[in-house]
Design an enzyme around this catalytic site. Structure first.
Site, short mmCIF file in Angstrom:
data_model
loop_
_atom_site.label_atom_id
_atom_site.label_comp_id
_atom_site.label_asym_id
_atom_site.label_seq_id
_atom_site.Cartn_x
_atom_site.Cartn_y
_atom_site.Cartn_z
N LYS A 10 0.82 -1.22 0.00
CA LYS A 10 0.00 0.00 0.00
C LYS A 10 0.86 1.28 0.00
O LYS A 10 2.06 1.24 0.28
CB LYS A 10 -0.92 -0.02 1.23
CG LYS A 10 -1.95 -1.15 1.20
CD LYS A 10 -2.91 -0.99 2.37
CE LYS A 10 -3.98 -2.05 2.36
NZ LYS A 10 -4.98 -1.81 3.42
N TYR A 50 -12.64 -2.03 -3.39
CA TYR A 50 -13.15 -2.05 -2.01
C TYR A 50 -14.66 -1.90 -1.93
O TYR A 50 -15.19 -1.51 -0.89
CB TYR A 50 -12.45 -0.96 -1.19
CG TYR A 50 -11.04 -1.32 -0.77
CD1 TYR A 50 -10.81 -2.43 0.05
CD2 TYR A 50 -9.95 -0.58 -1.18
CE1 TYR A 50 -9.52 -2.77 0.45
CE2 TYR A 50 -8.65 -0.92 -0.78
CZ TYR A 50 -8.46 -2.02 0.04
OH TYR A 50 -7.19 -2.36 0.44
N PHE A 58 -15.40 4.19 6.97
CA PHE A 58 -14.02 4.50 6.55
C PHE A 58 -13.80 4.35 5.04
O PHE A 58 -12.68 4.51 4.56
CB PHE A 58 -13.00 3.63 7.30
CG PHE A 58 -13.23 2.14 7.17
CD1 PHE A 58 -12.77 1.43 6.07
CD2 PHE A 58 -13.88 1.44 8.18
CE1 PHE A 58 -12.97 0.07 5.95
CE2 PHE A 58 -14.10 0.07 8.07
CZ PHE A 58 -13.65 -0.61 6.96
N ARG A 86 -2.07 -14.42 4.84
CA ARG A 86 -2.77 -13.74 5.93
C ARG A 86 -2.00 -13.88 7.25
O ARG A 86 -1.93 -12.95 8.05
CB ARG A 86 -4.22 -14.23 6.05
CG ARG A 86 -5.03 -13.77 4.82
CD ARG A 86 -6.50 -14.08 4.93
NE ARG A 86 -7.18 -13.24 5.91
CZ ARG A 86 -7.54 -11.96 5.70
NH1 ARG A 86 -7.23 -11.36 4.57
NH2 ARG A 86 -8.19 -11.30 6.63
N THR A 92 -5.29 -7.04 10.82
CA THR A 92 -5.57 -5.78 10.11
C THR A 92 -5.10 -4.57 10.90
O THR A 92 -4.50 -3.65 10.36
CB THR A 92 -7.09 -5.67 9.84
OG1 THR A 92 -7.51 -6.83 9.12
CG2 THR A 92 -7.43 -4.42 9.04
N ARG A 103 2.68 -6.43 9.19
CA ARG A 103 2.01 -5.28 9.80
C ARG A 103 2.64 -4.90 11.13
O ARG A 103 2.72 -3.73 11.48
CB ARG A 103 0.51 -5.55 9.92
CG ARG A 103 -0.17 -5.44 8.54
CD ARG A 103 -1.55 -5.98 8.56
NE ARG A 103 -2.29 -5.68 7.34
CZ ARG A 103 -3.37 -6.35 6.95
NH1 ARG A 103 -3.84 -7.35 7.69
NH2 ARG A 103 -4.01 -6.03 5.84
N ASN A 113 -1.95 0.24 6.79
CA ASN A 113 -1.45 -1.02 7.35
C ASN A 113 -0.57 -1.80 6.35
O ASN A 113 -0.45 -3.01 6.43
CB ASN A 113 -2.60 -1.87 7.90
CG ASN A 113 -3.63 -2.22 6.84
OD1 ASN A 113 -3.55 -1.78 5.70
ND2 ASN A 113 -4.60 -3.03 7.22
N HIS A 116 -2.30 -5.43 1.72
CA HIS A 116 -3.60 -6.08 1.62
C HIS A 116 -3.37 -7.50 1.13
O HIS A 116 -2.50 -7.73 0.28
CB HIS A 116 -4.51 -5.35 0.62
CG HIS A 116 -5.70 -6.18 0.20
ND1 HIS A 116 -6.86 -6.22 0.94
CD2 HIS A 116 -5.87 -7.05 -0.84
CE1 HIS A 116 -7.70 -7.07 0.36
NE2 HIS A 116 -7.13 -7.58 -0.72
N GLU A 127 -9.85 -10.72 -7.37
CA GLU A 127 -8.91 -9.61 -7.20
C GLU A 127 -7.75 -9.72 -8.18
O GLU A 127 -7.33 -8.71 -8.77
CB GLU A 127 -8.41 -9.57 -5.75
CG GLU A 127 -9.53 -9.18 -4.77
CD GLU A 127 -9.11 -9.19 -3.30
OE1 GLU A 127 -9.95 -8.84 -2.46
OE2 GLU A 127 -7.95 -9.54 -3.00
P1 CMP Z 1 -7.44 -4.33 3.78
O1 CMP Z 1 -6.98 -5.71 4.06
O2 CMP Z 1 -6.86 -3.64 2.61
O3 CMP Z 1 -9.04 -4.35 3.61
C1 CMP Z 1 -9.84 -3.25 3.93
C2 CMP Z 1 -9.08 -2.12 4.55
O4 CMP Z 1 -9.85 -1.17 5.22
C3 CMP Z 1 -8.18 -2.68 5.64
O5 CMP Z 1 -7.15 -3.42 5.06
C4 CMP Z 1 -7.79 -1.43 6.39
O6 CMP Z 1 -6.66 -0.78 5.85
C5 CMP Z 1 -9.01 -0.57 6.18
N1 CMP Z 1 -9.75 -0.46 7.44
C6 CMP Z 1 -10.34 -1.43 8.13
N2 CMP Z 1 -10.90 -0.95 9.26
C7 CMP Z 1 -10.65 0.38 9.27
C8 CMP Z 1 -10.97 1.42 10.14
N3 CMP Z 1 -11.66 1.21 11.26
N4 CMP Z 1 -10.53 2.66 9.83
C9 CMP Z 1 -9.82 2.89 8.68
N5 CMP Z 1 -9.51 1.92 7.81
C10 CMP Z 1 -9.90 0.68 8.10
#
Ligand code: CMP
Length: 139
Positions: A10, A50, A58, A86, A92, A103, A113, A116, A127
């Protein structure tokens, strides 16, 4: 069973020049990078990618973050690649991520983070297809 999963390095990570360090963790975990491209995601691409989170509070911030700087889209291959990646990524929210995970090592917060990874093998196929043609994946 050998399978493929989809990964994104990312913007928070590409901005800090961490692509190589993250790829080293991926490869050390036994996953092979069988396709990789650095792109600037468009708003349309991020919104589509997404879409499942469209109703979350968010979502806007997520789309903005993902289009703020280049990302590296990747296809990873290996035994149980989806679940394995994973594990390698960690939770996450980096505050909950286990030691040694990408992470834990590199993420800044839940929105930034660093990586993905697909959350199911069905989603991995969808994807991968959003970003790669079959002939671009060289296993
Ligand atoms: P990802 O695995 O890319 O899938 C969805 C993304 O949403 C996740 O990683 C986070 O980066 C983001 N995400 C999830 N929860 C939150 C949150 N509470 N606030 C901001 N971003 C979020």
């Amino acid at each position: 069973m050998t399978e493929r999963t989809f990964s994104i390095i990312k913007p928070d990570a590409t901005k800090r020049n961490l692509t190589g360090k993250i790829n080293a963790v991926i490869e050390d975990a036994g996953l092979r990078i069988v396709a990789q491209r650095r792109i600037k995601m468009t708003e349309a691409q991020a919104k589509k990618f997404y879409e499942v989170h469209a109703e979350r509070p968010f979502y806007g911030e997520l789309v903005e973050t993902m289009t703020s700087a280049p990302v590296v889209v990747q296809v990873l291959e290996g035994d149980n690649a989806m679940a394995r990646y994973r594990e390698v990524m960690g939770a996450t929210n980096p505050e909950q991520a286990a030691e040694g995970t990408i992470r834990k090592l590199f993420a800044l917060n839940v929105g930034e983070n660093s990586v993905h990874g697909s959350d199911s093998t069905d989603n991995a196929k969808l994807e991968i297809a959003q970003f790669f043609k079959d002939e671009d994946i060289v296993g």
